[in-house]
Design an enzyme around this catalytic site. Structure first.
Site, PDB file in Angstrom:
ATOM      1  N   GLU A  46       0.809  -1.225   0.000  1.00 25.38           N
ATOM      2  CA  GLU A  46       0.000   0.000   0.000  1.00 25.38           C
ATOM      3  C   GLU A  46       0.841   1.272   0.000  1.00 25.38           C
ATOM      4  OE1 GLU A  46       0.139  -1.266   4.426  1.00 25.38           O
ATOM      5  OE2 GLU A  46       0.036  -2.249   2.474  1.00 25.38           O
ATOM      6  N   ASP A  64      -4.633  -6.731  -3.936  1.00 20.34           N
ATOM      7  CA  ASP A  64      -5.338  -7.148  -2.730  1.00 20.34           C
ATOM      8  C   ASP A  64      -5.418  -8.664  -2.759  1.00 20.34           C
ATOM      9  OD1 ASP A  64      -7.219  -7.782  -0.741  1.00 20.34           O
ATOM     10  OD2 ASP A  64      -8.927  -7.143  -1.969  1.00 20.34           O
ATOM     11  N   GLU A  89      -5.821  -8.388   3.273  1.00 15.72           N
ATOM     12  CA  GLU A  89      -7.032  -7.765   2.728  1.00 15.72           C
ATOM     13  C   GLU A  89      -7.817  -7.028   3.795  1.00 15.72           C
ATOM     14  OE1 GLU A  89     -10.531  -8.820  -0.367  1.00 15.72           O
ATOM     15  OE2 GLU A  89     -10.171 -10.380   1.132  1.00 15.72           O
ATOM     16  N   GLU A  90      -7.993  -7.670   4.958  1.00 13.36           N
ATOM     17  CA  GLU A  90      -8.793  -7.054   6.016  1.00 13.36           C
ATOM     18  C   GLU A  90      -8.150  -5.768   6.537  1.00 13.36           C
ATOM     19  OE1 GLU A  90      -9.838 -11.434   5.943  1.00 13.36           O
ATOM     20  OE2 GLU A  90      -7.987 -10.286   5.894  1.00 13.36           O
ATOM     21  N   ALA A 127      -1.989 -18.580   5.241  1.00 12.29           N
ATOM     22  CA  ALA A 127      -3.171 -19.357   5.625  1.00 12.29           C
ATOM     23  C   ALA A 127      -3.766 -20.132   4.457  1.00 12.29           C
ATOM     24  CB  ALA A 127      -4.224 -18.426   6.223  1.00 12.29           C
TER      25      ALA A 127
END
EC number: 3.2.1.143
Length: 574
Positions: A346, A355, A373-374, A492
């Site tokens: 970013e 993203d 992303e979150e 993850a």
């Protein structure tokens, strides 16, 4: 079939030039002939989190590494903002504006975009193609009366409490529950407002910001003069709106007002959409939920104090089957590549920022999720509007988020994520008034069994997704500005970092765009990827050649890592 190595042939030594180049690359990479895949394995999820937390906490004790083509050389190739058609020259029915055509004037930055329709005449639509708005006359109660008038009564009562400085959290909770005619678990929201906020923060939000949020909602029909269209599966469509319209929609989400979108009221037409209402973020959960709430409430503090006057676009892109790359046949040269351990995606300017998305855009941003992303959606809350309008992504689809402003600084990652105060976004604006911030959401496969990622069907899916996302939106050369990515689909999602790196290099090369790879503090990956890239460039390897290497790797299932396998298998015929 291109000039890749034969699948049936034993690897050959090639020409003298190839042997010399191969030896140089092996020396740069380190001699790994006796190493097994277990020795060169990717970091585990726990190790990845440790590296990420060290990096996101700005720990600069470790050496920052930059490799490949200099970053400045990539950025300088595209010094100007992409050229855009004037808004009033666009006639395509799938390019939708909820504001009147404008041309941004940097000398008049506070000029406000005007709604597309007259502010006195709300265009009421209530169908499966548009967002069902709480202010619609078709949103009715069991006694056949419009619900909006009741919602306005509750908002007016809450606003009066705010203006008299007599409001407390119970009044806010009652307003949310009365507007929805059901109870809510608001534990995280209450903990933030009643226990964590200082007296000054409490008074600013509860007395000032909350009152202005009520105003924004009470006037929503004059701000959002028609419902937004939904960006549905298999539809190339974009919607462009003002930042003020986004703020009004997010105020609706704050009060959980969007009908038929919550679990208890979900209509079948929305089963492949996210729930845009904030109710799950308010529920009891880990401390990171409160930190995300700090970011979002800070956004409301900012926009109600001084409403931004910019423009944002959400665009769904569907790649037609006729445009699918024929990977084995491609003779495309490899693109420029810069690798770094010292930058966050970013923070890289003048590029397309990736993203690492869930197929349901936003992932767990309104739940307990708190990874790439979150975090991005929390510090840039206008991105949350995409949850309202975007259906889940298919394998040949991606979603662009253009012009969304960043409002918050942060530290940490995952469970160590912390709101770190205000962020002033100084990104320049394009001719439509959008910040020159292009983000694309692309979702990777979740590999419950990591070995399945080495099947060509999985690789071809990931290649298609990356190419769909990397392909320029425009046809002019200025639209081929660089791409900033990193360990997409790893951690993850159990992706192999080396495999994902090669896939993204292939996709960026075929899209004819340079690649900036931000490796999230992973110095080992930067060093090994750089050595491999130098080897591939010396050998004049093409995108099609890399596809053959992947095929052979999947077929042979060697013990080595993918990078080592390619380095140890020089091919003839280049």
């Amino acid at each position: 079939m291109g000039c890749g190595p034969s699948l049936d042939a034993t690897p050959t030594k090639g020409t003298d030039r190839h042997r010399r180049n191969h030896r140089r690359a092996m020396a740069a990479h380190g001699d790994h002939r006796r190493r097994t895949r277990s020795d060169t394995r990717d970091a585990t999820e726990e190790e990845s989190l440790e590296m990420a937390e060290e990096y996101m906490n700005d720990d600069r004790s470790a050496e920052i590494i930059h490799k490949g083509v200099p970053f400045e050389a990539i950025i300088k190739k595209f010094p100007q903002l992409p050229t855009l058609k004037p808004m009033n020259a666009i006639k395509e029915e799938n390019t939708i504006f909820t504001i009147k055509p404008l041309k941004y004037d940097r000398y008049k930055p506070d000029a406000e975009p005007m709604p597309i329709d007259d502010v006195e005449s709300y265009k009421d639509l209530w169908d499966e193609y548009h967002v069902r708005m709480p202010c619609s006359n078709n949103y009715i109660s069991n006694d056949r009366k419009p619900i909006w008038s009741k919602i306005c009564e509750h908002l007016l009562f809450l606003k009066a409490k705010c203006d008299s400085r007599k409001v407390n959290f119970k009044h806010l909770k009652t307003a949310i529950e009365d507007c929805n005619e059901r109870s809510f678990d608001l534990e995280c929201l209450q903990q933030l407002i009643d226990s964590i906020y200082s007296n000054e923060e409490y008074q600013n939000f509860m007395y000032v910001t909350l009152s202005k949020m009520c105003d924004l909602l009470l006037n929503i029909k004059s701000v959002c003069t028609q419902p937004l269209p939904l960006l549905r599966i298999e539809e190339n469509r974009s919607v462009t709106m003002s930042q003020q319209q986004a703020a009004a929609l997010l105020a609706c989400a704050f009060f959980c007002l969007f009908p038929t979108r919550s679990d208890r009221t979900l209509r079948k037409e929305y089963e492949d959409y996210q729930n845009p209402n904030f109710e799950t973020l308010y529920q009891r959960g880990p401390p990171s939920k409160i930190e995300k709430l700090k970011c979002i409430l800070h956004y409301f503090n900012r926009v109600t104090d001084h409403m931004p006057t910019g423009v944002i676009t959400f665009q769904r892109v569907v790649l037609p089957k006729s445009d699918y790359p024929q990977w084995p046949e491609l003779k495309t040269d490899l693109c420029d590549l810069h690798l770094t351990t010292g930058q966050k995606i970013e923070d890289i300017p003048s590029v397309l920022q990736i993203d690492f998305a869930n197929k349901y855009i936003g992932g767990g941003v309104l739940g307990s999720g708190c990874v790439q992303e979150e975090i991005r959606f929390s510090i840039c809350p206008e991105m949350l509007v995409s949850l309202l309008i975007c259906e889940k992504m298919e394998r040949n689809e991606c979603i662009f988020l253009i012009g969304c402003e960043r409002y918050s600084s942060y530290k940490g990652y995952a469970h160590s994520f912390k709101f770190a105060g205000n962020y002033t976004d100084k990104t320049p604006r394009d001719s439509w008034g959008r910040l020159w911030c292009h983000v694309v959401a692309m979702d990777a496969i979740y590999f419950q069994n990591p070995s399945t990622q080495y099947h060509m069907k999985s690789i071809e899916r990931e290649l298609l997704k990356a190419y769909t996302s990397f392909r320029p939106l425009g046809q002019d050369a200025g639209s081929r500005f660089g791409i900033a990515t990193g360990n997409w689909g790893c951690g993850a999602f159990n992706g192999d970092r080396q495999l994902k790196a090669i896939i993204q290099l292939m996709a960026a090369s075929e899209a004819r765009r340079p690649l900036v790879y931000a490796a999230f503090g992973d110095r080992k990956l930067v060093t090994s990827f750089s050595a491999l890239y130098e080897h591939l460039k010396m050998e004049r390897v093409t995108v099609g050649d890399l596809y053959y290497y992947l095929m052979r790797y999947c077929r042979d299932q060697p013990e080595q890592s993918l990078f080592d396998y390619i380095l140890m298998s020089p091919a003839s015929g280049f």
